[in-house]
Enzyme design. Structure first.
Site, PDB file in Angstrom:
ATOM      1  N   LYS A 197     -70.453 121.952  82.276  1.00 59.23           N
ATOM      2  CA  LYS A 197     -71.647 121.159  82.776  1.00 59.23           C
ATOM      3  C   LYS A 197     -72.926 121.941  83.665  1.00 59.23           C
ATOM      4  O   LYS A 197     -73.912 121.739  83.805  1.00 59.23           O
ATOM      5  CB  LYS A 197     -71.405 119.726  83.223  1.00 59.23           C
ATOM      6  CG  LYS A 197     -70.650 118.953  82.548  1.00 59.23           C
ATOM      7  CD  LYS A 197     -70.928 118.791  80.954  1.00 59.23           C
ATOM      8  CE  LYS A 197     -69.997 117.989  80.154  1.00 59.23           C
ATOM      9  NZ  LYS A 197     -70.018 118.420  78.720  1.00 59.23           N
ATOM     10  N   GLY A 225     -66.994 111.969  78.806  1.00 55.75           N
ATOM     11  CA  GLY A 225     -66.845 110.860  78.383  1.00 55.75           C
ATOM     12  C   GLY A 225     -66.519 109.795  79.719  1.00 55.75           C
ATOM     13  O   GLY A 225     -65.777 109.212  79.662  1.00 55.75           O
ATOM     14  N   LYS A 259     -77.917 113.104  92.544  1.00 54.00           N
ATOM     15  CA  LYS A 259     -78.630 111.941  93.176  1.00 54.00           C
ATOM     16  C   LYS A 259     -78.036 110.738  91.899  1.00 54.00           C
ATOM     17  O   LYS A 259     -77.983 111.093  90.710  1.00 54.00           O
ATOM     18  CB  LYS A 259     -79.911 111.972  93.157  1.00 54.00           C
ATOM     19  CG  LYS A 259     -80.607 110.529  93.416  1.00 54.00           C
ATOM     20  CD  LYS A 259     -80.919 110.481  94.683  1.00 54.00           C
ATOM     21  CE  LYS A 259     -81.409 109.031  95.334  1.00 54.00           C
ATOM     22  NZ  LYS A 259     -80.980 108.725  96.638  1.00 54.00           N
ATOM     23  N   GLU A 305     -79.145 115.253  76.378  1.00 56.56           N
ATOM     24  CA  GLU A 305     -78.966 114.017  76.856  1.00 56.56           C
ATOM     25  C   GLU A 305     -79.874 113.899  78.289  1.00 56.56           C
ATOM     26  O   GLU A 305     -79.665 114.786  79.046  1.00 56.56           O
ATOM     27  CB  GLU A 305     -77.474 113.593  77.224  1.00 56.56           C
ATOM     28  CG  GLU A 305     -76.826 113.432  75.936  1.00 56.56           C
ATOM     29  CD  GLU A 305     -75.223 112.850  76.342  1.00 56.56           C
ATOM     30  OE1 GLU A 305     -74.549 112.568  75.295  1.00 56.56           O
ATOM     31  OE2 GLU A 305     -74.934 112.720  77.388  1.00 56.56           O
ATOM     32  N   GLU A 362     -76.505 116.494  80.153  1.00 56.29           N
ATOM     33  CA  GLU A 362     -75.684 117.263  79.309  1.00 56.29           C
ATOM     34  C   GLU A 362     -76.497 117.746  77.810  1.00 56.29           C
ATOM     35  O   GLU A 362     -77.332 116.815  77.553  1.00 56.29           O
ATOM     36  CB  GLU A 362     -74.617 116.550  78.950  1.00 56.29           C
ATOM     37  CG  GLU A 362     -73.785 116.035  80.207  1.00 56.29           C
ATOM     38  CD  GLU A 362     -72.475 115.094  79.712  1.00 56.29           C
ATOM     39  OE1 GLU A 362     -72.083 114.960  78.440  1.00 56.29           O
ATOM     40  OE2 GLU A 362     -71.773 114.432  80.759  1.00 56.29           O
ATOM     41  N   ARG A 368     -73.410 119.464  68.534  1.00 54.69           N
ATOM     42  CA  ARG A 368     -72.917 119.195  67.616  1.00 54.69           C
ATOM     43  C   ARG A 368     -73.799 118.169  66.719  1.00 54.69           C
ATOM     44  O   ARG A 368     -74.695 117.426  67.473  1.00 54.69           O
ATOM     45  CB  ARG A 368     -71.338 118.492  67.556  1.00 54.69           C
ATOM     46  CG  ARG A 368     -71.687 117.279  68.484  1.00 54.69           C
ATOM     47  CD  ARG A 368     -70.317 116.089  68.559  1.00 54.69           C
ATOM     48  NE  ARG A 368     -70.460 114.919  69.285  1.00 54.69           N
ATOM     49  CZ  ARG A 368     -70.814 114.727  70.745  1.00 54.69           C
ATOM     50  NH1 ARG A 368     -70.387 115.729  71.235  1.00 54.69           N
ATOM     51  NH2 ARG A 368     -71.068 113.548  71.321  1.00 54.69           N
TER      52      ARG A 368
HETATM   53  C1  MV4 Z   1     -75.009 109.698  85.820  1.00 58.06           C
HETATM   54  C2  MV4 Z   1     -75.383 108.305  85.943  1.00 58.06           C
HETATM   55  C3  MV4 Z   1     -76.260 108.190  86.982  1.00 58.06           C
HETATM   56  N1  MV4 Z   1     -76.748 109.051  87.941  1.00 58.06           N
HETATM   57  N2  MV4 Z   1     -75.564 110.732  86.392  1.00 58.06           N
HETATM   58  C4  MV4 Z   1     -71.908 108.953  82.153  1.00 58.06           C
HETATM   59  C5  MV4 Z   1     -71.266 110.111  81.295  1.00 58.06           C
HETATM   60  C6  MV4 Z   1     -71.952 111.244  81.545  1.00 58.06           C
HETATM   61  N3  MV4 Z   1     -72.280 111.572  80.248  1.00 58.06           N
HETATM   62  C7  MV4 Z   1     -73.089 110.891  82.436  1.00 58.06           C
HETATM   63  N4  MV4 Z   1     -73.081 109.527  82.880  1.00 58.06           N
HETATM   64  C8  MV4 Z   1     -73.761 109.200  83.807  1.00 58.06           C
HETATM   65  N5  MV4 Z   1     -74.358 110.184  84.763  1.00 58.06           N
HETATM   66  C9  MV4 Z   1     -76.444 110.364  87.516  1.00 58.06           C
HETATM   67  N6  MV4 Z   1     -77.136 111.577  88.150  1.00 58.06           N
HETATM   68  C10 MV4 Z   1     -74.800 107.399  85.221  1.00 58.06           C
HETATM   69  C11 MV4 Z   1     -73.965 107.919  84.038  1.00 58.06           C
HETATM   70  C12 MV4 Z   1     -73.481 106.725  83.437  1.00 58.06           C
HETATM   71  C13 MV4 Z   1     -73.845 106.538  82.135  1.00 58.06           C
HETATM   72  C14 MV4 Z   1     -74.621 107.351  81.439  1.00 58.06           C
HETATM   73  C15 MV4 Z   1     -75.156 107.278  80.202  1.00 58.06           C
HETATM   74  C16 MV4 Z   1     -74.709 106.073  79.428  1.00 58.06           C
HETATM   75  C17 MV4 Z   1     -73.823 105.132  80.209  1.00 58.06           C
HETATM   76  C18 MV4 Z   1     -73.265 105.370  81.325  1.00 58.06           C
HETATM   77  C19 MV4 Z   1     -72.678 104.524  81.842  1.00 58.06           C
HETATM   78  C20 MV4 Z   1     -72.159 104.648  83.198  1.00 58.06           C
HETATM   79  C21 MV4 Z   1     -72.519 105.799  83.937  1.00 58.06           C
END
Ligand code: MV4
Length: 450
Positions: free
Chosen positions: A116, A164, A201, A275, A287, A291
């Protein structure tokens, strides 16, 4: 073009790939574990090879068995589907070492996006907007605290090898940093064998918006708009739609171009998903998935393209069959994931399907490997089907979803179908007014799900 391809996967996605291959006049080889001898992908493929016992580790993840299945059948290329070996750079390398073709990106691109920190550095360099935070890894608690002050609390500490939601900890205040930093590192170490972390942040109420990209590996790349996948439970998506209800045409064009240009720049080949978190009208890269994704059919619905066919085309050295100019959005599509799970806790519910009836009619697509009398084995993912609807606009897609859910019969096991009937009664779902926390709040309030 290939004459024969092997699908290193099972379930609905294996059928999805077999169907695309058949329409292209390409023969398909299914591989399966001993638990999947009666599975639909084995029946539907032109040929099949048993590659091992039930455990994924000894079958769908067994690289030597899959390579051997290619050599036995004369398959020239391997489609990995999603999950399993789809983002395994070592697998891609081995495939190439055997003179075979991986239907997907290069090992190098998979490796870059799999780490990442490297992914974020790369995307930032390519002009993709990222969440503010540490530049690269953070090695000490002292550095973590300094960055916390610079960025401003709350912050999130993420394992570079994470995914995940594992190895991800929020620090609300400076006093919280030691615990969050140490826990994220420990989880990175124990889950992925890598304790390197970075800091961002913490965005409190974003949407999850992902951009579908596609490249030909020769410097051309396009975007196919966004999907809003904010409705998730414990990092498992349950409801996805395209276009995103909160995204304007000009925002889509702007972020889409940034993504397509970035992919053109690195000669990306095949399908990818970039994403973002989306908050207050801004996109923040988090990210990239290298795929085809579970939710790709909503994009296929609004653009009327076959993404798997395009993957196979570019893997064989052909051009994509579309350009950015002729990709136009038509209407709205929604997917709901039908899992064999028991509410309210979503506990897996394998077992025998006593009756299966798929919905039909205008604008309805059911991607599933179920059939009457099929026994869902307990060894794999609980996804048993995807119901995808298309309408001229969002209200029509929602009405069609409700109608199609009413026709769908899956008897013999518990499923997530009742969840969708309930969600379609919710004003926020009907208006598209939700963020990444909405579903977990709703489940807590309505089902008492912890
Ligand atoms: C975050 C975030 C808030 N702020 N990054 C969750 C999985 C991973 N792919 C990234 N994730 C998150 N990153 C920052 N800087 C909140 C999440 C997150 C989330 C993101 C997408 C969909 C659902 C989520 C559920 C909880 C937290």
């Amino acid at each position: 073009m290939f004459k024969k391809i092997l699908i290193a996967n099972r379930g609905e996605i294996a059928l999805r790939v077999i169907r695309a291959a058949r329409e292209m006049g390409i023969e398909s080889v299914a591989v399966h574990s001993t638990a999947d001898s009666d599975a639909m992908h084995v029946r539907m493929a032109d040929e099949s090879v048993c590659i091992g016992p039930p455990s994924s580790q000894q079958s769908y993840l067994s690289i030597p068995s899959i390579i051997a299945a290619c050599e036995i059948t004369g398959a020239e290329a391997i489609h990995p589907g999603y999950g399993f070996l789809s983002e395994n750079a070592g697998f891609v390398q081995i495939i190439e070492d055997h003179g075979l073709t991986f239907i997907g990106p290069t090992a190098a691109h998979i490796r870059i996006m799999g780490d990442k920190i490297t992914a974020k550095d790369t995307m930032k360099e390519l002009g993709v907007p990222c969440v503010p935070g540490s530049d690269g890894g953070v090695a000490t608690l002292e550095d973590a605290k300094r960055i916390g002050e610079e960025v401003g609390y709350p912050v999130i500490i993420k394992a570079t090898a994470g995914g995940g939601g594992k190895g991800m900890k929020v620090a609300q205040t400076a006093a919280d940093m030691e615990r969050a930093f140490m826990t994220a590192r420990a989880e990175g170490k124990s889950n992925f064998g890598n304790d390197e972390v970075y800091i961002e942040k913490y965005l409190t109420t974003p949407r999850h918006i992902e951009i579908q990209v596609f490249g030909d590996g020769k410097g051309r790349a396009v975007h196919l708009g966004e999907r809003d996948c904010s409705l998730q439970r414990r990092h498992q998506k349950v409801f996805e739609e395209a276009p995103g209800p909160s995204i304007t045409e000009s925002e889509r064009a702007r972020i889409g171009k940034v993504c397509a240009d970035a992919m053109a720049n690195i000669n990306y080949i095949g399908a990818g998903t970039i994403e973002f978190l989306y908050e207050n009208g801004e996109f923040y890269f988090i990210e990239m998935n290298t795929r085809l994704q579970v939710e790709h059919p909503v994009t296929e619905g609004i653009f009327d393209v076959d993404l798997v066919r395009e993957q196979i085309r570019v893997a064989s050295g052909m051009d994509m069959s579309f350009t950015q100019e002729n990709l136009k959005i038509n209407g709205h599509a929604i997917e709901v994931r039908i899992n064999a799970e028991k509410l309210p806790n979503f506990s897996p519910c394998p077992g025998k399907i006593t009756q299966y009836h798929a919905p039909g009619g205008l604008g309805v697509r059911m991607d599933s490997a179920l059939y009457d009398g099929y026994s869902i084995p307990p060894y794999y993912d609980s996804l048993i089907g995807k119901l995808i609807v298309h309408g001229r606009d969002r209200p029509e897609a929602l009405a069609r979803l409700k109608r199609a859910l009413g026709e769908l019969i899956v008897d013999g096991v518990d499923t997530t179908i009742p969840l969708f009937h309930a969600l379609l009664e919710e004003k926020d779902v009907l208006t598209g007014d939700y963020n990444i926390h909405w579903l977990e709040h709703w489940l807590e309030t309505n089902l008492g799900d912890a």
